[in-house]
Motif scaffolding. Structure first.
Motif, mmCIF file in Angstrom:
data_model
loop_
_atom_site.group_PDB
_atom_site.id
_atom_site.type_symbol
_atom_site.label_atom_id
_atom_site.label_comp_id
_atom_site.label_asym_id
_atom_site.label_seq_id
_atom_site.Cartn_x
_atom_site.Cartn_y
_atom_site.Cartn_z
ATOM 1 N N LEU A 84 0.828 -1.218 0.000
ATOM 2 C CA LEU A 84 0.000 0.000 0.000
ATOM 3 C C LEU A 84 0.855 1.257 0.000
ATOM 4 N N THR A 85 2.102 1.134 0.432
ATOM 5 C CA THR A 85 3.019 2.276 0.298
ATOM 6 C C THR A 85 3.341 2.485 -1.183
ATOM 7 N N ALA A 86 3.485 1.365 -1.915
ATOM 8 C CA ALA A 86 3.762 1.474 -3.342
ATOM 9 C C ALA A 86 2.542 1.961 -4.117
ATOM 10 N N ASP A 87 1.363 1.480 -3.723
ATOM 11 C CA ASP A 87 0.128 1.899 -4.396
ATOM 12 C C ASP A 87 -1.001 1.876 -3.384
ATOM 13 N N SER A 88 -1.317 3.041 -2.849
ATOM 14 C CA SER A 88 -2.285 3.111 -1.749
ATOM 15 C C SER A 88 -3.715 2.810 -2.197
ATOM 16 N N ARG A 89 -3.946 2.652 -3.493
ATOM 17 C CA ARG A 89 -5.297 2.387 -3.986
ATOM 18 C C ARG A 89 -5.468 0.969 -4.511
ATOM 19 N N PHE A 122 -5.114 12.925 2.029
ATOM 20 C CA PHE A 122 -6.565 13.027 2.159
ATOM 21 C C PHE A 122 -7.305 12.482 0.947
ATOM 22 N N SER A 123 -6.578 12.307 -0.175
ATOM 23 C CA SER A 123 -7.225 11.829 -1.398
ATOM 24 C C SER A 123 -7.394 10.324 -1.433
ATOM 25 N N ASN A 124 -6.976 9.636 -0.365
ATOM 26 C CA ASN A 124 -7.020 8.175 -0.405
ATOM 27 C C ASN A 124 -8.426 7.654 -0.165
ATOM 28 N N TYR A 125 -9.170 7.558 -1.230
ATOM 29 C CA TYR A 125 -10.573 7.146 -1.147
ATOM 30 C C TYR A 125 -10.703 5.721 -0.610
ATOM 31 N N SER A 126 -9.714 4.896 -0.897
ATOM 32 C CA SER A 126 -9.754 3.501 -0.419
ATOM 33 C C SER A 126 -9.727 3.468 1.103
ATOM 34 N N ALA A 127 -8.967 4.374 1.696
ATOM 35 C CA ALA A 127 -8.895 4.429 3.163
ATOM 36 C C ALA A 127 -10.224 4.930 3.732
ATOM 37 N N GLN B 250 -16.429 11.937 -14.248
ATOM 38 C CA GLN B 250 -15.908 12.646 -15.404
ATOM 39 C C GLN B 250 -14.951 13.738 -14.947
ATOM 40 N N VAL B 251 -13.720 13.615 -15.424
ATOM 41 C CA VAL B 251 -12.700 14.636 -15.165
ATOM 42 C C VAL B 251 -12.621 15.422 -16.473
ATOM 43 N N THR B 252 -11.976 14.839 -17.454
ATOM 44 C CA THR B 252 -12.158 15.249 -18.851
ATOM 45 C C THR B 252 -12.782 14.021 -19.459
ATOM 46 N N GLY B 253 -11.976 12.952 -19.515
ATOM 47 C CA GLY B 253 -12.523 11.616 -19.764
ATOM 48 C C GLY B 253 -13.046 11.087 -18.436
ATOM 49 N N PHE B 254 -13.348 9.802 -18.385
ATOM 50 C CA PHE B 254 -13.831 9.215 -17.140
ATOM 51 C C PHE B 254 -12.710 8.512 -16.382
ATOM 52 N N GLN B 255 -12.742 8.631 -15.070
ATOM 53 C CA GLN B 255 -11.862 7.846 -14.201
ATOM 54 C C GLN B 255 -12.669 6.648 -13.690
ATOM 55 N N GLY B 256 -11.968 5.602 -13.272
ATOM 56 C CA GLY B 256 -12.666 4.402 -12.809
ATOM 57 C C GLY B 256 -13.028 4.475 -11.341
ATOM 58 N N ARG B 257 -12.245 5.251 -10.591
ATOM 59 C CA ARG B 257 -12.505 5.455 -9.165
ATOM 60 C C ARG B 257 -12.110 6.888 -8.845
ATOM 61 N N ILE B 258 -12.572 7.362 -7.716
ATOM 62 C CA ILE B 258 -12.243 8.732 -7.305
ATOM 63 C C ILE B 258 -10.725 8.904 -7.193
ATOM 64 N N ASN B 259 -10.249 10.017 -7.699
ATOM 65 C CA ASN B 259 -8.825 10.400 -7.627
ATOM 66 C C ASN B 259 -7.886 9.502 -8.420
ATOM 67 N N LYS B 260 -8.432 8.837 -9.420
ATOM 68 C CA LYS B 260 -7.556 8.120 -10.352
ATOM 69 C C LYS B 260 -7.512 8.942 -11.640
ATOM 70 N N ASP B 261 -6.531 8.644 -12.501
ATOM 71 C CA ASP B 261 -6.462 9.385 -13.769
ATOM 72 C C ASP B 261 -7.573 8.933 -14.703
#
Lengths: 183, 318
Positions: A84-89, A122-127, B250-261
């Motif tokens: 999770l340090t490498a990829d928190s999501r 704060f952006s870690n939605y998974s958490a 929708q960001v510009t395109g769609f992301q699959g989960r919040i705060n992803k590209d």
């Protein structure tokens, strides 16, 4: 090494190991087999962190080790911390953590972990999502849940004051607010 | 070379060239997809279909069309109806990696160890056959439906293969589409499947791969499409919340989960989910299109996101 998703190979491997576990009587060599497999899954997971098969295999190996001679599940917490340090999501890892934490970590300890993750980012939605699952478990009675909600509202307000453009806190806030009339 | 050939315009010719290259041969990184190769064939053919080019590139060429149909049928597990394995291992394989003898006529064969259909590959096999205008004459419907039934677990989810495998939202969707295409729902306990789906709804209205998991665009589509096909979409709680969650992807395109590209494939997973909920009109189509066009690769086809180097058939198709 070439293909972490070749499921036939994983099943073949597991059946072979299973046969050896059932027919080999020497505890030391059986333990060695499983520990080697444990290392193998660690390499596989590092190379393919989003492969269902790699996480599945590790789940199986740790369960077998536990059956055999007890297993220190804290190792798995450490693995999850690393991944999770490498990829928190990484939801495979979050799901694996949910699965193994029942052996070695209380819901409160897991809640504390999510707080650490959130304070890092704060952006870690998974958490935040994980908190939505843990809160009702830790606070099964309405009064303590009400108290917990108040504390959550403070935490989430910190989040959206710090990063008002971030969706995570706002979504979580909506959920908190929706829980209030029910309490 | 990441992009881009005139981002405001879709270079259809380059996309068609890319798709043709994929049907002829795939580059080395795709060897990891060997056991699911049929899904890649599906992405390419269905992409042709969506572009209105299936006829001119494939269907109008009888030799190529029959080659494709034979290839698909050669991947069907064809066991004797008297063998109990026929009700467990039925369906279509994803590739030839098990070394089965070439059998496009679907003659009855002996059971080989480790040989079984895979739910996702059965789905795409039927979809390809349908696109090719095949009448399913050689599809072993009885074996497939019985095998699907065997794949459903106590909790309502489906495994993909009849030995240990993960079981999650993707395979409920595959089972539902197969049942729909074969017009036979006896392989699915719809009540149990619906319970699993609804138990996988997260606090924000979106669906995870299973209970406890975070809401995700891909699993949300699978959940909604399965509910719709099973006639259970009216059972969906938090509908408005879910529509809100989807539109906010929708960001510009769609992301699959919040705060992803944003990622080109979510144009489908999120877009189709909104469509199922009669809410596609809330999409900013101009923004979505310009994101997708920015993701055109110099190699033809489309890349996953702006950081990606190479295109792939999945993202191109979606």
């Amino acid at each position: 090494q070439v293909n972490g998703d070749c499921y036939t190979m994983w099943n073949f491997r597991r059946e072979t190991l299973d046969f050896l576990l059932r027919t080999e009587s020497d505890l030391a060599s059986v333990t060695k087999l499983l520990k080697n497999e444990l290392n193998f899954t660690q390499q596989a997971i590092s190379r393919n962190p989003k492969s269902y098969w790699c996480w599945n295999q590790r789940q199986w190996v740790t369960a077998e080790l536990d059956k055999l001679s007890g297993y220190d599940w804290k190792h798995e917490i450490e693995l999850c911390d690393l991944m999770l340090t490498a990829d928190s999501r990484n939801f495979h890892c979050w799901d694996y953590r949910r699965h193994i934490s029942k052996h070695c970590s209380s819901s409160q300890e897991e809640l504390d972990f999510t707080q650490k993750m959130i304070e890092k980012d704060f952006s870690n939605y998974s958490a935040w999502h994980q908190r939505s699952k843990l809160l009702p478990l830790i606070n099964p009675d309405p009064e303590s849940f009400k108290e917990a909600l108040k504390q959550e509202l403070e935490l989430v307000q910190n989040a959206f004051y710090t990063k008002p453009e971030d969706q995570s806190a706002w979504f979580y806030h909506r959920w908190l607010v929706s829980q209030i009339p029910e309490v | 070379m990441t992009t881009v050939l005139a981002p405001e315009k879709w270079n259809r010719k380059a996309t068609l060239t890319y798709l043709k290259m994929g049907l002829d041969a795939l580059p080395e990184p795709f060897q990891t997809q060997e056991s699911n190769k049929l899904t890649i064939v599906y992405f390419i053919l269905s992409a042709y279909d969506v572009m209105g080019a299936l006829d001119s590139t494939i269907l109008s060429k009888p030799e190529l069309s029959s080659q494709i149909v034979d290839y698909v049928y050669s991947l069907q597990v064809s066991l004797s109806p008297d063998s109990p394995d026929s009700n467990v291992c039925g369906g279509f394989r994803g590739g030839t990696n098990n070394g089965n003898p070439w059998n496009p006529s679907c003659k009855v064969t002996e059971k080989i160890e480790w040989d079984y259909g895979h739910l996702a590959n059965t789905y795409v096999a039927l979809a390809i056959l349908k696109m090719m205008g095949d009448d399913f004459g050689k599809v072993n419907k009885q074996s497939i439906i019985a095998s699907i039934k065997n794949l459903q677990l106590e909790d309502g989810s489906f495994r993909s293969i009849p030995i240990d495998s993960e079981s999650d939202m993707r395979f409920i969707y595959c089972a539902a589409v197969i049942s729909h295409m074969l017009n036979d729902w006896s392989g699915i306990d719809i009540d149990r499947a619906t319970r699993y789906i609804l138990a996988s709804q997260a606090y924000d209205g979106a669906f995870g791969q299973g209970p406890g998991l975070e809401g995700h665009g891909g699993s949300t589509y699978c959940a909604l499409a399965a509910l719709k096909l099973m006639g259970r979409l009216d059972d969906l709680p938090k509908r408005d919340q879910l529509i809100f969650w989807l539109t906010q992807r929708q960001v510009t395109g769609f992301q699959g989960r919040i705060n992803k590209d944003p990622d080109t494939c979510y144009s489908w997973w999120i877009g189709a989910s909104l469509h199922i909920l009669d809410s596609f009109q809330f999409v900013d189509q101009k923004n979505l299109q310009s994101f997708i066009l920015e993701c055109q690769s110099g190699f033809g086809g489309f890349i996953k996101c702006l950081d990606s180097k190479y295109p792939d058939p999945l993202h191109t198709y979606f």
